[in-house]
Write an enzyme that holds these catalytic residues in place. Structure first.
Site, PDB file in Angstrom:
ATOM      1  N   LEU A   7      28.799  42.602  50.492  1.00 56.11           N
ATOM      2  CA  LEU A   7      28.360  42.954  49.142  1.00 56.11           C
ATOM      3  C   LEU A   7      29.232  44.076  48.596  1.00 56.11           C
ATOM      4  O   LEU A   7      29.213  45.188  49.098  1.00 56.11           O
ATOM      5  CB  LEU A   7      26.899  43.411  49.166  1.00 56.11           C
ATOM      6  N   ALA A   9      29.904  44.320  44.897  1.00 57.33           N
ATOM      7  CA  ALA A   9      29.940  44.156  43.435  1.00 57.33           C
ATOM      8  C   ALA A   9      29.431  45.375  42.686  1.00 57.33           C
ATOM      9  O   ALA A   9      29.647  45.512  41.492  1.00 57.33           O
ATOM     10  CB  ALA A   9      29.117  42.923  43.038  1.00 57.33           C
ATOM     11  N   ARG A  14      26.584  56.668  41.699  1.00 61.75           N
ATOM     12  CA  ARG A  14      26.394  58.017  42.235  1.00 61.75           C
ATOM     13  C   ARG A  14      27.700  58.669  42.696  1.00 61.75           C
ATOM     14  O   ARG A  14      27.762  59.858  42.943  1.00 61.75           O
ATOM     15  CB  ARG A  14      25.371  57.974  43.384  1.00 61.75           C
ATOM     16  N   LYS A  21      33.237  51.870  44.146  1.00 65.17           N
ATOM     17  CA  LYS A  21      32.861  52.592  45.364  1.00 65.17           C
ATOM     18  C   LYS A  21      33.524  52.026  46.625  1.00 65.17           C
ATOM     19  O   LYS A  21      34.013  52.792  47.463  1.00 65.17           O
ATOM     20  CB  LYS A  21      31.343  52.582  45.533  1.00 65.17           C
ATOM     21  N   GLY A  78      21.439  43.443  41.391  1.00 61.86           N
ATOM     22  CA  GLY A  78      20.814  43.767  42.677  1.00 61.86           C
ATOM     23  C   GLY A  78      21.376  42.976  43.844  1.00 61.86           C
ATOM     24  O   GLY A  78      22.072  41.971  43.673  1.00 61.86           O
ATOM     25  N   GLY A 140      15.916  52.096  52.348  1.00 61.28           N
ATOM     26  CA  GLY A 140      14.732  51.256  52.403  1.00 61.28           C
ATOM     27  C   GLY A 140      14.004  51.487  53.730  1.00 61.28           C
ATOM     28  O   GLY A 140      14.641  51.686  54.754  1.00 61.28           O
ATOM     29  N   TYR A 362      70.333  70.691  51.910  1.00 66.46           N
ATOM     30  CA  TYR A 362      69.831  69.419  51.394  1.00 66.46           C
ATOM     31  C   TYR A 362      70.787  68.317  51.815  1.00 66.46           C
ATOM     32  O   TYR A 362      71.966  68.339  51.445  1.00 66.46           O
ATOM     33  CB  TYR A 362      69.710  69.451  49.862  1.00 66.46           C
ATOM     34  N   ASN A 373      77.914  69.674  62.825  1.00 67.46           N
ATOM     35  CA  ASN A 373      77.178  70.916  62.589  1.00 67.46           C
ATOM     36  C   ASN A 373      77.167  71.199  61.091  1.00 67.46           C
ATOM     37  O   ASN A 373      78.221  71.362  60.474  1.00 67.46           O
ATOM     38  CB  ASN A 373      77.835  72.075  63.341  1.00 67.46           C
ATOM     39  N   ARG A 436      87.731  76.595  47.317  1.00 64.88           N
ATOM     40  CA  ARG A 436      87.119  77.801  46.756  1.00 64.88           C
ATOM     41  C   ARG A 436      88.232  78.692  46.211  1.00 64.88           C
ATOM     42  O   ARG A 436      89.398  78.533  46.571  1.00 64.88           O
ATOM     43  CB  ARG A 436      86.324  78.547  47.834  1.00 64.88           C
TER      44      ARG A 436
HETATM   45  C1  UD1 Z   1      20.542  49.182  50.154  1.00 66.27           C
HETATM   46  C2  UD1 Z   1      19.230  48.535  50.601  1.00 66.27           C
HETATM   47  C3  UD1 Z   1      18.413  49.580  51.386  1.00 66.27           C
HETATM   48  C4  UD1 Z   1      19.223  50.064  52.557  1.00 66.27           C
HETATM   49  C5  UD1 Z   1      20.572  50.591  52.104  1.00 66.27           C
HETATM   50  C6  UD1 Z   1      21.453  50.849  53.327  1.00 66.27           C
HETATM   51  C7  UD1 Z   1      18.643  46.911  48.870  1.00 66.27           C
HETATM   52  C8  UD1 Z   1      17.765  46.623  47.723  1.00 66.27           C
HETATM   53  N1  UD1 Z   1      18.478  48.100  49.437  1.00 66.27           N
HETATM   54  O1  UD1 Z   1      20.190  50.240  49.260  1.00 66.27           O
HETATM   55  O2  UD1 Z   1      17.201  48.992  51.846  1.00 66.27           O
HETATM   56  O3  UD1 Z   1      18.482  51.090  53.235  1.00 66.27           O
HETATM   57  O4  UD1 Z   1      21.253  49.628  51.292  1.00 66.27           O
HETATM   58  O5  UD1 Z   1      22.665  51.445  52.994  1.00 66.27           O
HETATM   59  O6  UD1 Z   1      19.430  46.068  49.252  1.00 66.27           O
HETATM   60  N2  UD1 Z   1      25.735  45.447  45.445  1.00 66.27           N
HETATM   61  C9  UD1 Z   1      26.181  44.274  44.894  1.00 66.27           C
HETATM   62  N3  UD1 Z   1      25.571  43.801  43.778  1.00 66.27           N
HETATM   63  C10 UD1 Z   1      24.542  44.449  43.186  1.00 66.27           C
HETATM   64  C11 UD1 Z   1      24.094  45.660  43.754  1.00 66.27           C
HETATM   65  C12 UD1 Z   1      24.698  46.133  44.894  1.00 66.27           C
HETATM   66  O7  UD1 Z   1      27.115  43.653  45.407  1.00 66.27           O
HETATM   67  O8  UD1 Z   1      24.048  43.956  42.175  1.00 66.27           O
HETATM   68  C13 UD1 Z   1      26.425  45.971  46.647  1.00 66.27           C
HETATM   69  C14 UD1 Z   1      26.977  47.361  46.467  1.00 66.27           C
HETATM   70  O9  UD1 Z   1      28.337  47.284  46.044  1.00 66.27           O
HETATM   71  C15 UD1 Z   1      26.860  47.945  47.862  1.00 66.27           C
HETATM   72  C16 UD1 Z   1      25.680  47.213  48.483  1.00 66.27           C
HETATM   73  O10 UD1 Z   1      25.459  46.068  47.688  1.00 66.27           O
HETATM   74  O11 UD1 Z   1      28.014  47.686  48.643  1.00 66.27           O
HETATM   75  C17 UD1 Z   1      24.412  48.065  48.523  1.00 66.27           C
HETATM   76  O12 UD1 Z   1      24.065  48.466  47.212  1.00 66.27           O
HETATM   77  P1  UD1 Z   1      23.477  49.897  46.897  1.00 66.27           P
HETATM   78  O13 UD1 Z   1      23.173  49.979  45.464  1.00 66.27           O
HETATM   79  O14 UD1 Z   1      24.334  50.956  47.478  1.00 66.27           O
HETATM   80  O15 UD1 Z   1      22.089  49.810  47.709  1.00 66.27           O
HETATM   81  P2  UD1 Z   1      21.243  51.001  48.302  1.00 66.27           P
HETATM   82  O16 UD1 Z   1      20.465  51.651  47.222  1.00 66.27           O
HETATM   83  O17 UD1 Z   1      22.107  51.879  49.126  1.00 66.27           O
HETATM   84 CA    CA Z   2      24.209  52.049  49.460  1.00 61.99          CA
END
Ligand code: UD1
Ligand code: CA
Length: 452
Positions: A7, A9, A14, A21, A78, A140, A362, A373, A436
């Site tokens: 994942l 995307a 933050r 990221k 998500g 989570g 240089y 040398n 020189r």
């Molecule tokens: C997520 C988990 C959380 C876990 C934590 C561990 C969920 C809802 N929560 O939270 O339970 O403890 O990771 O690190 O999954 N991403 C996408 N598409 C999106 C949103 C996110 O590809 O629409 C990717 C982000 O780029 C990232 C990863 O998913 O690499 C996690 O997303 P992030 O928003 O960081 O989730 P957390 O709040 O950390």
């Molecule tokens: Ca995360």
């Protein structure tokens, strides 16, 4: 059969960065590269990266990796929505889907193998990695029944005060039975604090759901902000230094040094305080590095000594000594037993065996023969304002202090250049060259009388 989905995307709000990221680097490699590397030993049949925010930039950064599939998630609604994008590409796939968060970079391959083994052995619908953080804020929470089966995951922001006391947290690493996951993915709902589709909500819909608890918290730490980025960097640096100490490298002050994963050390290398290694370096047996060095993408032969110097994209052969306060730039190649001293800069130049340039010089775009040398303050004037030109100095030659060699110029073997010369013409072998003003002497010189 195993497929892997990473994942990647999300925007990473933050981080407060222009960079997506997953492209933030630690120890020289991006987060997403690290995640991909961690799953390589499992030899998945499919490797899919879910991209969205700045998708092109993320894809471009991985252009060198063959066999990666990119699936676009737009908008990014998500982690569950991200995996829903795989329903079509994995339509006919049967087997396990390993889902990795792109922002969890320190995971070990062995841990992924253990996760897969536990998943297969318990014939679970899903098995996830968990950990117990003293401060699980942001993660989570994983809830289990009496038999250690996972009943559900609740995101930190959706937890009640009581639920927040549960320290068993979700690492964001899951092994799913893909067919079973695919059957429940369409049932996800957005009734949570962020109004997103959560992958974590599939857990309550799948049975049995198992978990594997990891002891090394660094492995499962996610990176959401710069503080966590720095913490992961520190954990990785610690891991790398411990590895190389176990392999026979001495660090007098390990915590003050940083390494890259692509740096390789031989035995009995001594690394003094404040040394930094970046990119792919090879440091052979018995080198002494530091204090105070930056070494990047370079190859050092046996027993090389470097003190307070910067070396980038260079090759330094056995027995050379560099520094203090030298800079070796791209394309410098020092053959064995050269000496490069204080305030000497070498760029795009070949130095033969035993060349000495001990002070204030240089040397750019030069081919310098063995045992030459280079006198203090010798400069190769390689740039005419438009083009760069080469300087050739034959073996055994000597340049006097403050020589300027205006390139293009060829000095034969065993040439001597008088101190303070500016040379613009080639010099044949064995000759002495002056360039020189001749010294004049006015004997019995009387200074002028002061004005009245
Ligand atoms: C997520 C988990 C959380 C876990 C934590 C561990 C969920 C809802 N929560 O939270 O339970 O403890 O990771 O690190 O999954 N991403 C996408 N598409 C999106 C949103 C996110 O590809 O629409 C990717 C982000 O780029 C990232 C990863 O998913 O690499 C996690 O997303 P992030 O928003 O960081 O989730 P957390 O709040 O950390
Ligand atoms: Ca995360």
């Amino acid at each position: 059969m195993l497929a892997v989905a990473v994942l990647a995307a999300g925007k990473g709000t933050r981080m407060k960065s222009q960079l997506p990221k997953v492209l933030q680097p630690i120890a020289g490699a991006t987060l997403v590269e690290r995640v991909l590397t961690s799953c390589e030993p499992l030899v998945p049949v499919r490797r899919i990266l879910v991209v969205g925010h700045q998708a092109e930039r993320v894809e471009a950064s991985l252009a060198g990796k063959p066999g990666l599939e990119f699936v676009l998630q737009s908008p990014q609604n998500g982690t569950g929505h991200a995996i829903q994008q795989l329903l079509d590409p994995l339509r006919d796939f049967q087997g396990e889907l390993l889902v990795l968060n792109g922002d969890v970079p320190l995971l070990r391959s062995e841990t992924l193998e253990a996760l897969l083994a536990k998943h297969r052995q318990s014939q679970a619908a899903v098995t996830l990695l968990t950990a117990r953080f003293a401060d699980p804020t942001g993660y989570g929470r994983v809830f289990t029944d009496g038999d250690d089966r996972v009943s559900c995951i609740v995101e930190h922001r959706d937890c009640s005060r009581e639920q927040r006391l549960n320290t068993l947290t979700n690492a964001g690493i899951y092994c799913f039975d893909w067919q079973k996951l695919a059957a429940v993915l369409p049932d996800l709902r957005t009734d949570n604090d962020q109004g997103e589709l959560y992958l974590t909500d599939t857990i309550a819909l799948l049975s049995p759901a198992c978990h594997l608890e990891v002891d090394d918290l660094a492995e499962v730490s996610g990176i959401n902000d710069r503080l966590q980025l720095a913490e992961c960097e520190a954990a990785l640096q610690d891991r790398l230094r411990r590895h190389w100490m176990a392999e026979g490298v001495t660090f007098t002050d390990p915590a003050s040094c940083t390494l890259s994963e692509a740096t390789r050390f031989g035995r009995d290398v001594l690394v003094e305080p404040q040394c930094h290694f970046r990119g792919a370096n090879t440091i052979a047996d018995g080198c002494k590095i530091g204090p105070g060095c930056l070494i990047e993408a370079s190859t050092l032969g046996e027993g090389v000594e470097v003190l307070y110097s910067v070396l980038r994209q260079v090759r330094v052969d056995a027995g050379c000594a560099v520094g203090p306060f030298a800079q070796l730039r791209a394309g410098a190649h020092l053959a064995a037993d050269c000496r490069i001293g204080n305030f000497v800069e070498v760029k795009n130049s070949q130095l033969g065996e035993g060349v000495k340039a001990n002070h204030l010089s240089y040397l750019g775009d030069a081919d310098i023969g063995a045992r030459v040398n280079i006198g203090a303050g010798t400069i190769t004037a390689n740039f005419d304002g438009v083009n760069k030109h080469r300087t050739v100095i034959g073996a055994g030659s000597k340049t006097g202090a403050n020589s300027v060699l205006v390139a293009p110029i060829v000095l034969g073997e065993a040439v001597t250049v008088a101190a303070g010369s500016t040379l613009t013409k080639d010099v044949p072998a064995g000759a002495l060259a002056f360039g020189r003003a001749r010294q004049e002497i006015k004997p019995d010189w009387r200074p002028p009388a002061p004005a009245a």
